[in-house]
Motif scaffolding. Structure first.
Motif, PDB file in Angstrom:
ATOM      1  N   ASP A  83       0.529  -1.623  -0.123  1.00 13.20           N
ATOM      2  CA  ASP A  83      -0.229  -0.461   0.133  1.00 13.20           C
ATOM      3  C   ASP A  83       1.538   1.343  -0.023  1.00 13.20           C
ATOM      4  OD1 ASP A  83      -1.281   2.162   1.859  1.00 13.20           O
ATOM      5  OD2 ASP A  83      -2.763   0.715   1.355  1.00 13.20           O
ATOM      6  N   GLU A  84       0.780   1.783  -0.840  1.00 14.58           N
ATOM      7  CA  GLU A  84       1.551   3.264  -1.426  1.00 14.58           C
ATOM      8  C   GLU A  84       1.682   3.983  -0.629  1.00 14.58           C
ATOM      9  OE1 GLU A  84       1.427   5.771  -5.188  1.00 14.58           O
ATOM     10  OE2 GLU A  84       1.773   3.726  -5.723  1.00 14.58           O
ATOM     11  N   GLU A  85       0.096   4.886   0.153  1.00 20.07           N
ATOM     12  CA  GLU A  85       0.975   5.729   2.205  1.00 20.07           C
ATOM     13  C   GLU A  85       0.728   5.041   2.421  1.00 20.07           C
ATOM     14  OE1 GLU A  85      -3.138   8.333   3.977  1.00 20.07           O
ATOM     15  OE2 GLU A  85      -3.623   6.578   2.255  1.00 20.07           O
ATOM     16  N   ILE A  86       0.783   3.640   3.132  1.00 23.23           N
ATOM     17  CA  ILE A  86       1.528   3.003   4.473  1.00 23.23           C
ATOM     18  C   ILE A  86       2.622   2.876   4.202  1.00 23.23           C
ATOM     19  CG2 ILE A  86       1.340   0.932   6.133  1.00 23.23           C
ATOM     20  CD1 ILE A  86      -1.832   0.384   5.531  1.00 23.23           C
ATOM     21  N   LEU A  87       3.281   2.719   2.963  1.00 24.29           N
ATOM     22  CA  LEU A  87       5.218   2.172   2.382  1.00 24.29           C
ATOM     23  C   LEU A  87       5.536   4.113   2.665  1.00 24.29           C
ATOM     24  CD1 LEU A  87       6.831   0.860   1.400  1.00 24.29           C
ATOM     25  CD2 LEU A  87       6.594   1.071  -0.476  1.00 24.29           C
ATOM     26  N   THR A  88       4.822   4.633   2.534  1.00 20.20           N
ATOM     27  CA  THR A  88       5.508   6.260   2.336  1.00 20.20           C
ATOM     28  C   THR A  88       5.878   6.605   3.804  1.00 20.20           C
ATOM     29  OG1 THR A  88       4.134   6.766  -0.039  1.00 20.20           O
ATOM     30  CG2 THR A  88       5.534   8.397   1.973  1.00 20.20           C
ATOM     31  N   GLU A  89       4.524   6.821   4.618  1.00 19.43           N
ATOM     32  CA  GLU A  89       4.201   7.044   6.333  1.00 19.43           C
ATOM     33  C   GLU A  89       5.774   5.686   6.678  1.00 19.43           C
ATOM     34  OE1 GLU A  89       0.563   6.742   8.288  1.00 19.43           O
ATOM     35  OE2 GLU A  89       0.400   8.010   6.488  1.00 19.43           O
ATOM     36  N   HIS A  90       5.713   4.708   6.238  1.00 17.70           N
ATOM     37  CA  HIS A  90       6.724   3.190   6.910  1.00 17.70           C
ATOM     38  C   HIS A  90       8.080   4.510   6.948  1.00 17.70           C
ATOM     39  CE1 HIS A  90       8.965   0.852   8.299  1.00 17.70           C
ATOM     40  NE2 HIS A  90       8.569  -0.035   7.748  1.00 17.70           N
ATOM     41  N   GLN A  91       8.043   4.377   5.437  1.00 18.54           N
ATOM     42  CA  GLN A  91       9.789   5.110   5.093  1.00 18.54           C
ATOM     43  C   GLN A  91      10.268   6.410   5.832  1.00 18.54           C
ATOM     44  OE1 GLN A  91       9.118   5.407   1.130  1.00 18.54           O
ATOM     45  NE2 GLN A  91      10.219   3.455   0.418  1.00 18.54           N
ATOM     46  N   TRP A  92       9.256   7.007   5.641  1.00 18.71           N
ATOM     47  CA  TRP A  92       9.684   8.275   6.393  1.00 18.71           C
ATOM     48  C   TRP A  92       9.984   8.533   7.747  1.00 18.71           C
ATOM     49  CZ3 TRP A  92      11.846  12.525   3.952  1.00 18.71           C
ATOM     50  CH2 TRP A  92      11.387  12.084   3.220  1.00 18.71           C
ATOM     51  N   THR A 130      13.290   9.816  18.961  1.00 12.22           N
ATOM     52  CA  THR A 130      13.257   8.804  18.149  1.00 12.22           C
ATOM     53  C   THR A 130      12.419   7.416  18.452  1.00 12.22           C
ATOM     54  OG1 THR A 130      15.904   9.082  17.916  1.00 12.22           O
ATOM     55  CG2 THR A 130      15.224   7.259  17.923  1.00 12.22           C
ATOM     56  N   LEU A 131      12.324   7.140  19.974  1.00 10.27           N
ATOM     57  CA  LEU A 131      11.474   6.231  20.110  1.00 10.27           C
ATOM     58  C   LEU A 131       9.592   6.591  19.425  1.00 10.27           C
ATOM     59  CD1 LEU A 131      12.700   6.369  24.641  1.00 10.27           C
ATOM     60  CD2 LEU A 131      13.027   3.948  22.363  1.00 10.27           C
ATOM     61  N   VAL A 132       9.666   7.925  19.852  1.00 15.29           N
ATOM     62  CA  VAL A 132       8.245   8.062  19.165  1.00 15.29           C
ATOM     63  C   VAL A 132       7.524   7.077  17.656  1.00 15.29           C
ATOM     64  CG1 VAL A 132       6.096   9.487  18.896  1.00 15.29           C
ATOM     65  CG2 VAL A 132       7.146   8.929  21.073  1.00 15.29           C
ATOM     66  N   LEU A 133       8.149   7.496  17.088  1.00 17.92           N
ATOM     67  CA  LEU A 133       9.065   7.523  15.450  1.00 17.92           C
ATOM     68  C   LEU A 133       9.213   5.952  15.000  1.00 17.92           C
ATOM     69  CD1 LEU A 133      10.752  10.442  13.582  1.00 17.92           C
ATOM     70  CD2 LEU A 133       8.517   9.955  13.175  1.00 17.92           C
ATOM     71  N   LEU A 134      10.154   5.027  16.150  1.00 20.13           N
ATOM     72  CA  LEU A 134      10.205   4.351  16.241  1.00 20.13           C
ATOM     73  C   LEU A 134       8.607   2.861  16.559  1.00 20.13           C
ATOM     74  CD1 LEU A 134      12.020   1.852  16.134  1.00 20.13           C
ATOM     75  CD2 LEU A 134      12.485   2.055  19.024  1.00 20.13           C
ATOM     76  N   MET A 135       7.899   3.474  17.574  1.00 18.64           N
ATOM     77  CA  MET A 135       6.739   2.309  17.403  1.00 18.64           C
ATOM     78  C   MET A 135       5.890   2.813  16.534  1.00 18.64           C
ATOM     79  SD  MET A 135       5.886   3.104  21.870  1.00 18.64           S
ATOM     80  CE  MET A 135       6.553   4.758  22.075  1.00 18.64           C
ATOM     81  N   ALA A 136       5.857   4.036  16.157  1.00 16.64           N
ATOM     82  CA  ALA A 136       4.952   4.181  14.680  1.00 16.64           C
ATOM     83  C   ALA A 136       4.836   3.475  13.245  1.00 16.64           C
ATOM     84  CB  ALA A 136       5.020   5.801  14.373  1.00 16.64           C
ATOM     85  N   ALA A 137       6.331   3.211  13.018  1.00 14.37           N
ATOM     86  CA  ALA A 137       7.118   2.926  12.436  1.00 14.37           C
ATOM     87  C   ALA A 137       7.149   1.181  12.487  1.00 14.37           C
ATOM     88  CB  ALA A 137       8.429   2.833  11.812  1.00 14.37           C
ATOM     89  N   GLY A 138       7.022   0.583  13.421  1.00 10.96           N
ATOM     90  CA  GLY A 138       7.114   0.036  13.542  1.00 10.96           C
ATOM     91  C   GLY A 138       5.597  -0.854  13.687  1.00 10.96           C
ATOM     92  N   HIS A 139       5.044  -0.322  13.724  1.00 13.16           N
ATOM     93  CA  HIS A 139       2.840  -0.325  13.291  1.00 13.16           C
ATOM     94  C   HIS A 139       2.598  -0.719  11.986  1.00 13.16           C
ATOM     95  CE1 HIS A 139      -0.783   0.270  13.099  1.00 13.16           C
ATOM     96  NE2 HIS A 139      -1.730   1.255  12.745  1.00 13.16           N
ATOM     97  N   HIS A 140       3.759   0.495  11.118  1.00 12.49           N
ATOM     98  CA  HIS A 140       3.648   0.509  10.480  1.00 12.49           C
ATOM     99  C   HIS A 140       3.589  -0.129   9.202  1.00 12.49           C
ATOM    100  CE1 HIS A 140       1.567   4.863  10.303  1.00 12.49           C
ATOM    101  NE2 HIS A 140       1.054   4.439   9.538  1.00 12.49           N
ATOM    102  N   GLY A 141       5.177  -1.282   9.704  1.00  9.14           N
ATOM    103  CA  GLY A 141       5.694  -1.848   8.761  1.00  9.14           C
ATOM    104  C   GLY A 141       4.849  -3.348   9.233  1.00  9.14           C
ATOM    105  N   GLY A 142       3.734  -3.333  10.397  1.00 11.74           N
ATOM    106  CA  GLY A 142       3.062  -4.530  10.863  1.00 11.74           C
ATOM    107  C   GLY A 142       1.967  -4.254   9.264  1.00 11.74           C
ATOM    108  N   ALA A 143       1.560  -3.287   9.299  1.00 13.02           N
ATOM    109  CA  ALA A 143       0.276  -3.705   8.259  1.00 13.02           C
ATOM    110  C   ALA A 143       0.845  -3.298   7.562  1.00 13.02           C
ATOM    111  CB  ALA A 143       0.139  -1.799   8.403  1.00 13.02           C
TER     112      ALA A 143
END
Length: 498
Positions: A83-92, A130-143
């Protein structure tokens, strides 16, 4: 810039190879940063005594591993299907983790601490970000991997309401509607869709559409993927959907991918039958032609008598057939194969794997050496006692190799799909007393070749997809070997399930 665009359009095998290490590498920054956060909390609460140099070292490796993870993650994204939207968020978010990890390291490092204005003030916010973004990136990675509701699907009350999630009833997993009378079952809704939901939709859904293909709704199924439609109504074996299922499991185009739960022969039979009958989305079993080929697969789905043409085939309450006995060759104790011979076979590129360490039986596979020839097949006779399973699919072997294979007296399974074997070669295999499985898919075998199989009394399963055999020839073979399971035929309609 041109090189960057070219990489996106045509990712190399090297790019995708390293990209697939992203799920492994990404755990390193996760571990380092969580440790850093816990240690910093303990230090500020006075529970832990920790030097700045130690914390700086942890943050340095956090930043390095996060940066490497970002690179590998980008390479993985070139494979498409996300999914491009989720992928973009995960990348940033991942890039943000790496950037702020470097900032946190720099302001905590003895080398840079005094050179950066307001360094002490930047340290805590950088680490927290860093820790907040780590949790957000982990969530979107799972998604990306498992779907957007992966973390929230089973959230219990009252947390669902507090998080603004829909009631649990709206988030239940797919459940197939039970079949009480197979004749009245809706072919797509109750037979085809449950197969797709349990075997295909995990990778082909609204959140994750590998190959730009979705299989979660009839409309998306009809649309197909990036290579066009995946089925041709009325032509099951000519449909990409079926072809992919019939490829060798080690083939990169095989579906479902290796490691995922595979379709059973019954499920492939049902999908092929559905396509052959026009791929209708609104018809019942009773509305379609049900021949003896698909009857066993339908019979396994539910009660009721199956109507096939003008005959009614009773299956309700029928006693299930007894499981086939274990082949005697699988329980035989054999001498250990000569290590020098095994090494000689491996040098040709063959995989030589232990089938049973206790009984010293071996499996040989040519999956990594498609250039394997008739001449090289002569080496197999050197382990004729131990060789029980042999896979030569998609190699260059033909009738010339059959004389060598005929010497493998303990052979139980033989894969010859998409090789150059003909009826003449098949006749050389009549002396294999334990052969139970024979795959001839995509070969030039005809009805004449099938007659030679009648002497293989142990034969239980033979694959004949896309051969030159006919319905009449298969019927004669079944007459000679009543317990034989024949999968496929000239039109792909003659299929008997396990």
């Amino acid at each position: 810039m041109n090189a960057f665009l070219l990489l996106q359009a045509n990712p190399s095998d090297w790019a995708l190879f390293f990209g697939h290490f992203h799920p492994l590498v990404v755990h390193l920054p996760i571990g380092f940063l969580l440790i850093a956060g816990l240690l910093e909390m303990g230090r500020r609460l006075g529970r832990i005594s920790l030097s700045n140099s130690t914390m700086s070292a942890i943050l340095f490796w956090s930043a390095v591993s996060a940066t490497v993870s970002c690179v590998f993650g980008y390479l993985l994204s070139l494979g498409d299907g996300y999914d491009e939207e989720i992928l973009t968020e995960h990348q940033w978010q991942g890039i943000g983790v790496a950037v702020f990890a470097w900032v946190a390291w720099a302001v905590s490092s003895d080398r840079f601490m005094n050179r950066i204005p307001f360094g002490n003030a930047l340290y805590a916010p950088a680490l927290v970000l860093t820790l907040v973004l780590l949790m957000a990136a982990g969530h979107h990675g799972g998604a990306l991997t498992h779907g957007s509701d992966y973390l929230t699907q089973y959230t219990p009350e009252p947390f669902r309401s507090l998080a603004g999630l829909p009631p649990r009833a709206a988030a239940v997993a797919f459940k197939a509607e039970p079949i009480t009378d197979v004749n009245q079952a809706m072919v797509y809704a109750q037979i085809v869709n449950p197969i797709l939901q349990t075997r295909c939709v995990q990778c082909h859904n609204a959140e994750k559409s590998k190959g730009d293909l979705r299989m979660d709704t009839p409309a998306m199924l009809k649309k197909g993927g990036e290579d066009g439609p995946i089925f041709v109504a009325g032509k099951g074996t000519d449909s990409e959907m079926i072809k992919r299922c019939l490829l060798d499991e080690d083939d990169e185009h095989h579906m479902p991918p290796k490691g995922k739960t595979q379709l059973t022969d019954q499920q492939v039979t049902l999908l092929t039958w559905w396509i052959d009958q026009g791929a209708s989305f609104d018809k019942k079993v009773a509305d379609l032609t049900v021949n003896d080929a698909v009857k066993p697969a339908l019979a396994s789905l539910g009660g009721g008598d199956i109507k096939a043409g003008d005959k009614t085939l009773a299956v309700a309450g029928a006693t299930p057939s007894a499981p086939r006995p274990v082949s005697p060759v699988l329980t035989m104790k054999m001498p250990v194969a000569d290590p020098k011979v095994v090494e000689e076979l491996k040098k040709t590129g063959l995989l030589v794997l232990p089938l049973s360490k206790e009984n010293n039986q071996l499996e040989v596979s040519a999956v990594n050496v498609r250039t394997f020839t008739d001449a090289q097949a002569a080496l197999l006779a050197k382990i004729s006692t131990q060789l029980v399973w042999l896979k030569l699919s998609d190699t260059q072997v033909g009738d010339g190799a059959m004389a060598s294979i005929a010497k493998l007296k303990n052979l139980q399974k033989l894969h010859l799909e998409r090789t150059a074997i003909t009826d003449a070669g098949l006749r050389q295999l009549t002396g294999l007393p334990y052969l139970e499985y024979l795959n001839l898919y995509g070969t030039a075998i005809t009805d004449a070749g099938l007659t030679s199989l009648t002497g293989l009394k142990s034969l239980q399963t033979v694959y004949l997809w896309q051969t030159k055999t006919t319905e009449a020839g298969i019927a004669n073979l079944k007459k000679a070997l009543p317990n034989l399971e024949v999968v496929g035929g000239m039109s792909g309609n003659t299929v008997a399930a396990n």
